[in-house]
Design a protein around this motif. Structure first.
Motif, PDB file in Angstrom:
ATOM      1  N   PHE A 208       0.816  -1.208   0.000  1.00  0.00           N
ATOM      2  CA  PHE A 208       0.000   0.000   0.000  1.00  0.00           C
ATOM      3  C   PHE A 208       0.855   1.265   0.000  1.00  0.00           C
ATOM      4  O   PHE A 208       0.562   2.225  -0.722  1.00  0.00           O
ATOM      5  CB  PHE A 208      -0.912   0.005   1.232  1.00  0.00           C
ATOM      6  CG  PHE A 208      -1.768   1.234   1.341  1.00  0.00           C
ATOM      7  CD1 PHE A 208      -2.915   1.384   0.591  1.00  0.00           C
ATOM      8  CD2 PHE A 208      -1.411   2.268   2.206  1.00  0.00           C
ATOM      9  CE1 PHE A 208      -3.697   2.527   0.677  1.00  0.00           C
ATOM     10  CE2 PHE A 208      -2.180   3.420   2.304  1.00  0.00           C
ATOM     11  CZ  PHE A 208      -3.329   3.547   1.543  1.00  0.00           C
ATOM     12  N   VAL A 209       1.939   1.258   0.763  1.00  0.00           N
ATOM     13  CA  VAL A 209       2.773   2.448   0.885  1.00  0.00           C
ATOM     14  C   VAL A 209       3.767   2.566  -0.256  1.00  0.00           C
ATOM     15  O   VAL A 209       4.035   3.672  -0.748  1.00  0.00           O
ATOM     16  CB  VAL A 209       3.522   2.426   2.241  1.00  0.00           C
ATOM     17  CG1 VAL A 209       4.543   3.553   2.319  1.00  0.00           C
ATOM     18  CG2 VAL A 209       2.535   2.532   3.390  1.00  0.00           C
ATOM     19  N   TYR A 210       4.298   1.427  -0.721  1.00  0.00           N
ATOM     20  CA  TYR A 210       5.442   1.461  -1.633  1.00  0.00           C
ATOM     21  C   TYR A 210       5.101   1.136  -3.081  1.00  0.00           C
ATOM     22  O   TYR A 210       5.716   1.686  -4.000  1.00  0.00           O
ATOM     23  CB  TYR A 210       6.500   0.475  -1.124  1.00  0.00           C
ATOM     24  CG  TYR A 210       7.819   0.539  -1.845  1.00  0.00           C
ATOM     25  CD1 TYR A 210       8.497   1.741  -2.012  1.00  0.00           C
ATOM     26  CD2 TYR A 210       8.419  -0.615  -2.360  1.00  0.00           C
ATOM     27  CE1 TYR A 210       9.718   1.806  -2.662  1.00  0.00           C
ATOM     28  CE2 TYR A 210       9.637  -0.576  -3.008  1.00  0.00           C
ATOM     29  CZ  TYR A 210      10.282   0.642  -3.164  1.00  0.00           C
ATOM     30  OH  TYR A 210      11.484   0.694  -3.808  1.00  0.00           O
ATOM     31  N   VAL A 211       4.126   0.265  -3.305  1.00  0.00           N
ATOM     32  CA  VAL A 211       3.882  -0.252  -4.650  1.00  0.00           C
ATOM     33  C   VAL A 211       2.560   0.238  -5.239  1.00  0.00           C
ATOM     34  O   VAL A 211       2.474   0.471  -6.458  1.00  0.00           O
ATOM     35  CB  VAL A 211       3.916  -1.803  -4.648  1.00  0.00           C
ATOM     36  CG1 VAL A 211       3.660  -2.360  -6.035  1.00  0.00           C
ATOM     37  CG2 VAL A 211       5.243  -2.310  -4.098  1.00  0.00           C
ATOM     38  N   PHE A 212       1.530   0.384  -4.455  1.00  0.00           N
ATOM     39  CA  PHE A 212       0.186   0.726  -4.915  1.00  0.00           C
ATOM     40  C   PHE A 212       0.216   1.998  -5.767  1.00  0.00           C
ATOM     41  O   PHE A 212       0.572   3.076  -5.287  1.00  0.00           O
ATOM     42  CB  PHE A 212      -0.719   0.919  -3.714  1.00  0.00           C
ATOM     43  CG  PHE A 212      -2.166   1.139  -4.043  1.00  0.00           C
ATOM     44  CD1 PHE A 212      -2.767   0.532  -5.136  1.00  0.00           C
ATOM     45  CD2 PHE A 212      -2.950   1.963  -3.241  1.00  0.00           C
ATOM     46  CE1 PHE A 212      -4.111   0.733  -5.426  1.00  0.00           C
ATOM     47  CE2 PHE A 212      -4.286   2.174  -3.516  1.00  0.00           C
ATOM     48  CZ  PHE A 212      -4.874   1.561  -4.612  1.00  0.00           C
ATOM     49  N   PRO A 213      -0.130   1.917  -7.044  1.00  0.00           N
ATOM     50  CA  PRO A 213      -0.004   3.078  -7.934  1.00  0.00           C
ATOM     51  C   PRO A 213      -0.756   4.320  -7.471  1.00  0.00           C
ATOM     52  O   PRO A 213      -0.267   5.440  -7.645  1.00  0.00           O
ATOM     53  CB  PRO A 213      -0.560   2.551  -9.271  1.00  0.00           C
ATOM     54  CG  PRO A 213      -0.275   1.089  -9.229  1.00  0.00           C
ATOM     55  CD  PRO A 213      -0.503   0.695  -7.797  1.00  0.00           C
ATOM     56  N   VAL A 214      -1.938   4.154  -6.886  1.00  0.00           N
ATOM     57  CA  VAL A 214      -2.714   5.315  -6.453  1.00  0.00           C
ATOM     58  C   VAL A 214      -1.994   6.060  -5.342  1.00  0.00           C
ATOM     59  O   VAL A 214      -1.979   7.302  -5.312  1.00  0.00           O
ATOM     60  CB  VAL A 214      -4.125   4.892  -6.005  1.00  0.00           C
ATOM     61  CG1 VAL A 214      -4.895   6.088  -5.455  1.00  0.00           C
ATOM     62  CG2 VAL A 214      -4.888   4.269  -7.166  1.00  0.00           C
ATOM     63  N   ALA A 215      -1.371   5.314  -4.413  1.00  0.00           N
ATOM     64  CA  ALA A 215      -0.615   5.958  -3.342  1.00  0.00           C
ATOM     65  C   ALA A 215       0.593   6.708  -3.897  1.00  0.00           C
ATOM     66  O   ALA A 215       0.886   7.845  -3.493  1.00  0.00           O
ATOM     67  CB  ALA A 215      -0.175   4.919  -2.315  1.00  0.00           C
TER      68      ALA A 215
END
Length: 394
Positions: A208-215
């Motif tokens: 969620f913090v490192y990979v998720f494109p929206v983040a």
């Protein structure tokens, strides 16, 4: 107090800085490859370079928004923009993807589906499963993130272009605050078990913090806002030295915060990067010579994307070829060298990655971009109505 809006120009310091960021990513993958026999040396190397890749990737994401906004051309269309960006990343990706499959076959490494197909089509960053990232040429997960940036840019540039110059700093501050909140959101809303490797957090939280494109889109938007700050003469006049030292201090601080790894991926270093990138651009606009704007650094910056694409393959399969069992058709080698030998391997892999990157850039990336990747119309490094809005703001 604001300065006059800058004129159009290239950004050689930022180009040179791209290679520094790519070298940081190389350093963390060098640590993860496990080339040192001495456990203490391996642990120390990983402790100090384990966060280097996160810093390099965050830099690239902010820089992407900055440079694309800096180089906007009024005559461009969304379709033309999307075509050029795909031509920028896909040829290198396809070549290194094919190379990865060949090397995996030679080393009897399993090629798994659907993970490998997701890698091919750059969809892997959307799946909260580490297996989707750790297949084929693993570094291509960041290209999966960049695809969202490119898809959203034609809409984002219209929204960012409507922000009055006097409000740009407020916008940048708000986006930065959201980036700082992401680790807290992950800790509060996502499960922290099972723990990923030796960390005290789960892969879902890391994703969620490192990979998720929206983040990661937040860093891209921050780069867009910073570009407009410089373009509209709202930059605070800060030189490169202070932000560079602040970035170094933040990185050293991140090394010390082992109990909160989620903050190390972007949150701790985002403010220094948000100052360093526009400071370098402002120096280039003024014509100030910097250690990063000389010809060798600019050349290295030009091949930095190709370097990023090839370096993990060189490290991984170079280790397998020359490690304990120097047989590329055998099983993966374990830690194989004493400290001098491990350092020599890393230096050789770095040099080999530069050579491979130069070949990929020369044979693939540059010819494709010269043939099909030129944007339409005269160069513009500003947005529509920016001159009028700057004048109104004064």
């Amino acid at each position: 107090m604001t300065s006059s809006p800058p004129s159009a120009g290239r950004l050689p310091s930022l180009t040179g800085m791209r290679f520094i960021a790519a070298a940081l990513v190389f350093s963390v993958h060098g640590a993860a490859t496990g080339v040192f026999r001495d456990v203490d040396v391996a642990a120390g190397y990983y402790r100090w370079f384990g966060n280097a890749g996160a810093l390099g990737v965050s830099f690239f994401f902010v820089l992407s928004g900055f440079v694309l906004t800096w180089s906007v051309r009024p005559a461009d269309t969304a379709r033309g923009f999307w075509r050029r960006r795909l031509l920028k990343i896909y040829p290198n990706h396809l070549v290194t993807f094919a190379a990865a499959l060949v090397l995996m076959t030679l080393t009897s490494t399993a090629i798994v589906f659907p993970e490998t197909l997701a890698n091919l089509f750059l969809l892997q960053a959307w799946v909260p499963d580490s297996g989707y990232v750790e297949t084929a040429n693993t570094v291509s997960w960041s290209l999966s993130v960049e695809l969202l940036f490119y898809l959203a840019f034609p809409l984002l540039i219209k929204a960012v272009g409507r922000i009055a110059p006097r409000a740009l700093w407020y916008g940048a501050g708000a986006v930065t605050a959201l980036i700082l909140l992401l680790p807290l959101i992950a800790q509060s809303l996502l499960p922290d078990t099972p723990a990923f490797m030796f960390m005290q957090v789960s892969w879902t939280q890391i994703w969620f913090v490192y990979v998720f494109p929206v983040a990661r889109l937040l860093e891209f938007v921050l780069g867009m806002l910073l570009a407009r700050i410089v373009l509209t003469g709202r930059w605070i006049g800060l030189g490169m030295t202070g932000p560079a030292l602040l970035t170094l201090a933040a990185y050293i601080g991140a090394v010390q915060i082992e109990h909160s790894p989620l903050y190390n991926y972007a949150a701790i270093t985002i403010v220094p990067l948000a100052l360093l990138i526009p400071a370098a651009a402002a120096a280039d606009v003024k014509g100030t010579r910097t250690p990063l704007s000389n010809r060798p650094m600019v050349w290295l910056g030009e091949i930095s994307f190709a370097f990023y694409c090839v370096h993990h393959l060189v490290l991984t399969y170079g280790h397998r070829a020359f490690g304990d069992d120097p047989n590329i058709f055998g099983k993966p080698s374990g830690p194989a060298w004493n400290t001098p030998g491990g350092l020599l391997f890393l230096l050789a892999a770095f040099a080999a990655s530069v050579l491979a990157a130069w070949a990929l850039y020369t044979a693939v990336e540059r010819p494709v971009m010269r043939r099909w990747g030129r944007p339409p119309g005269p160069s513009r490094t500003d947005l529509p109505d920016v001159e009028k809005r700057t004048a109104d703001a004064r």
